[in-house]
Write a protein that holds these residues in place. Sequence first.
Motif, short mmCIF file in Angstrom:
data_model
loop_
_atom_site.label_atom_id
_atom_site.label_comp_id
_atom_site.label_asym_id
_atom_site.label_seq_id
_atom_site.Cartn_x
_atom_site.Cartn_y
_atom_site.Cartn_z
N PRO A 192 81.43 -5.99 -33.43
CA PRO A 192 79.57 -6.17 -33.26
C PRO A 192 79.76 -4.38 -32.74
O PRO A 192 79.90 -3.63 -32.47
N GLY A 193 78.21 -4.69 -33.46
CA GLY A 193 77.51 -2.68 -33.22
C GLY A 193 77.86 -1.91 -34.08
O GLY A 193 77.72 -2.53 -35.25
N THR A 194 76.80 -1.32 -34.03
CA THR A 194 76.15 -0.44 -35.26
C THR A 194 76.95 1.50 -35.17
O THR A 194 76.49 2.33 -35.74
N GLY A 195 78.36 1.23 -34.24
CA GLY A 195 79.18 2.34 -34.48
C GLY A 195 79.79 3.40 -34.73
O GLY A 195 80.76 2.15 -35.37
N TYR A 196 80.44 3.96 -36.23
CA TYR A 196 81.36 4.08 -36.22
C TYR A 196 82.53 4.44 -36.35
O TYR A 196 83.14 5.39 -35.64
N THR A 197 83.40 3.50 -35.77
CA THR A 197 84.96 3.47 -34.07
C THR A 197 85.67 3.93 -34.96
O THR A 197 86.06 4.16 -36.56
N PRO A 198 86.64 3.94 -34.50
CA PRO A 198 87.65 5.65 -35.14
C PRO A 198 88.21 4.12 -36.02
O PRO A 198 88.92 4.37 -36.97
N ILE A 199 88.37 2.74 -35.63
CA ILE A 199 88.87 1.62 -36.58
C ILE A 199 88.91 2.00 -37.70
O ILE A 199 89.64 1.44 -38.65
N MET A 200 87.28 2.10 -37.95
CA MET A 200 86.86 2.18 -38.71
C MET A 200 87.00 2.68 -39.86
O MET A 200 86.97 3.59 -40.77
N VAL A 201 87.35 4.56 -39.44
CA VAL A 201 86.83 5.39 -39.56
C VAL A 201 89.12 5.89 -40.04
O VAL A 201 89.11 5.87 -41.54
N ALA A 202 90.09 4.68 -39.64
CA ALA A 202 91.15 5.23 -40.05
C ALA A 202 91.41 4.37 -41.33
O ALA A 202 91.69 4.61 -42.47
N ALA A 203 90.42 2.71 -41.32
CA ALA A 203 90.09 1.92 -42.31
C ALA A 203 89.47 3.03 -43.45
O ALA A 203 90.04 2.94 -44.75
N VAL A 204 89.03 4.01 -43.35
CA VAL A 204 88.04 4.15 -44.72
C VAL A 204 88.68 5.81 -45.05
O VAL A 204 89.19 5.54 -46.24
N LYS A 205 89.41 5.97 -44.14
CA LYS A 205 91.23 7.00 -44.63
C LYS A 205 91.57 6.64 -45.31
O LYS A 205 91.97 7.15 -47.44
N ARG A 206 92.65 5.18 -45.42
CA ARG A 206 93.34 4.80 -45.74
C ARG A 206 92.58 4.54 -47.54
O ARG A 206 93.12 4.89 -47.67
N MET A 207 91.33 3.98 -47.55
CA MET A 207 90.52 3.96 -48.38
C MET A 207 90.34 5.11 -49.75
O MET A 207 90.88 5.09 -50.57
#
Length: 475
Positions: A192-207
């Motif tokens: 939930p939420g609209t923050g660009y969290t560290p977990i999402m950042v790690a996923a984007v880096k992997r992509m």
Amino acid sequence: MRKALLVCSLLALSVPLAGCDMFSGSSVAGAEDGSWTDGTARQLKEAIDNRATHGLDRMNFAVEGDPDSAEGQQALTQSALRYATAVAKGVSDPTKLYDIYTAARPEPELQAGLTKALADGKLGEWIDSLAPQDDNYRKLSDAYLALRKDGTAPATEIPDAGEPLKPGDTDPRIPLIARQLVASDYLDRVEPGTGYTPIMVAAVKRMQADYGIEPDGVIGAEALQILNLSDTDRAKAIAVAMERLRWLDRNVPDTRIDVNIAAARLTYWRDGKIVDTRKVVVGKPETETPQLGSPIYRLVANPTWTVPRSIQNKEIAGKGAGYLARNNMAWRDGWIVQQPGPQNSLGLVKFDMKNDHAIYLHDTPAKQLFGEVQRQRSHGCVRVEDALGFAEMLARDEGVTDEWQKARATGKETFVPLPKEIPVRLLYQTVLFDDAGEPVIRADAYGWNDRVSAALGFPSSEGRRFQASGSDVGP
């Protein structure tokens, strides 16, 4: 479990259908093979008008002809056979689209079926019966139709706000971005939420790393291009998925192994039920795993690996005696052969298959590759996660457990024939379904959907492709 269920749930241009060779040998004479009436002509028109049900709405199957004339009878027969062929076998022929395609294909008796349908006055029912009748095809059809109706499909396109999205930012687009990261397997769940969290950042880096972009976690135009799926993109992928299902023989063996090359997943069916699913590593984009129908006929314990000339010349040439010794390799009759052992590139088991392309399933010492999201990283063969466990499962189910255990204990290459071959299909399917029944569009790592979508009348599109890294010399 969620991802296992997700994968288990699935598995010539805009011109006349490959000429008449799509139904070569079939007469299109007309009235003498079954007479058309105003009623059956109307049924044909209605069926063709509803062709979006099969993702064929961009194709032209014009109904021409007056059933009161011989010429009209012939024209109606030609239109019916063209459309019936598209529904029964596909608009395109995979054996012409790809250098290698050997999966079993349907061979319906369309002329005889049309004659009977006309005699019975049930043309529409007959055409409907030609399409795949499984739940996956119906779900794809429903999803495709929903995308054609305004407001019935969830929004998927992520707008470009101009400024790159950086780690720690807050942005209303975050839920859409997270949803697509989950669909692509880079993220486990939408938080939930609209923050660009560290977990999402790690996923984007992997992509980003998988697609050859600097893995800085910044979501700019290039990252959005990968994440974004317009309704046209989704419709195209779903239409291609239906076409690929139409290519397949409807009479599949109850016991078989299906490998989805696009998703890099294996599904083992036993007596009509899924009993196992697991990750695999398949060929990287420049050494694709071909689409095959090819049975496993024996298990090989402690296999040796004879290095193919292509790998020998490109990746081992010039390595020297020290490299060969470190990797337990030696020259034998002009070939480099790797001896049995846990570091053998085939691991501790090979699943021998019958085909002319030297493609098979096997173990691997490179276990880390199973942790990748995009697992198109081999030289073409299929590496199986926990291959020893899978071999034990097959040996037990085929009643050769004792022979398998004795073979393993020798420490030498030993062959264990299966009393009955197990059919294997290596297929390519980029649309899966999640637990809620929503279609999930996976990456088209090989770009193999493009030629199929062109055959279905979709415009071409350009996007970033997966760029394999981290592969090894193994097959």
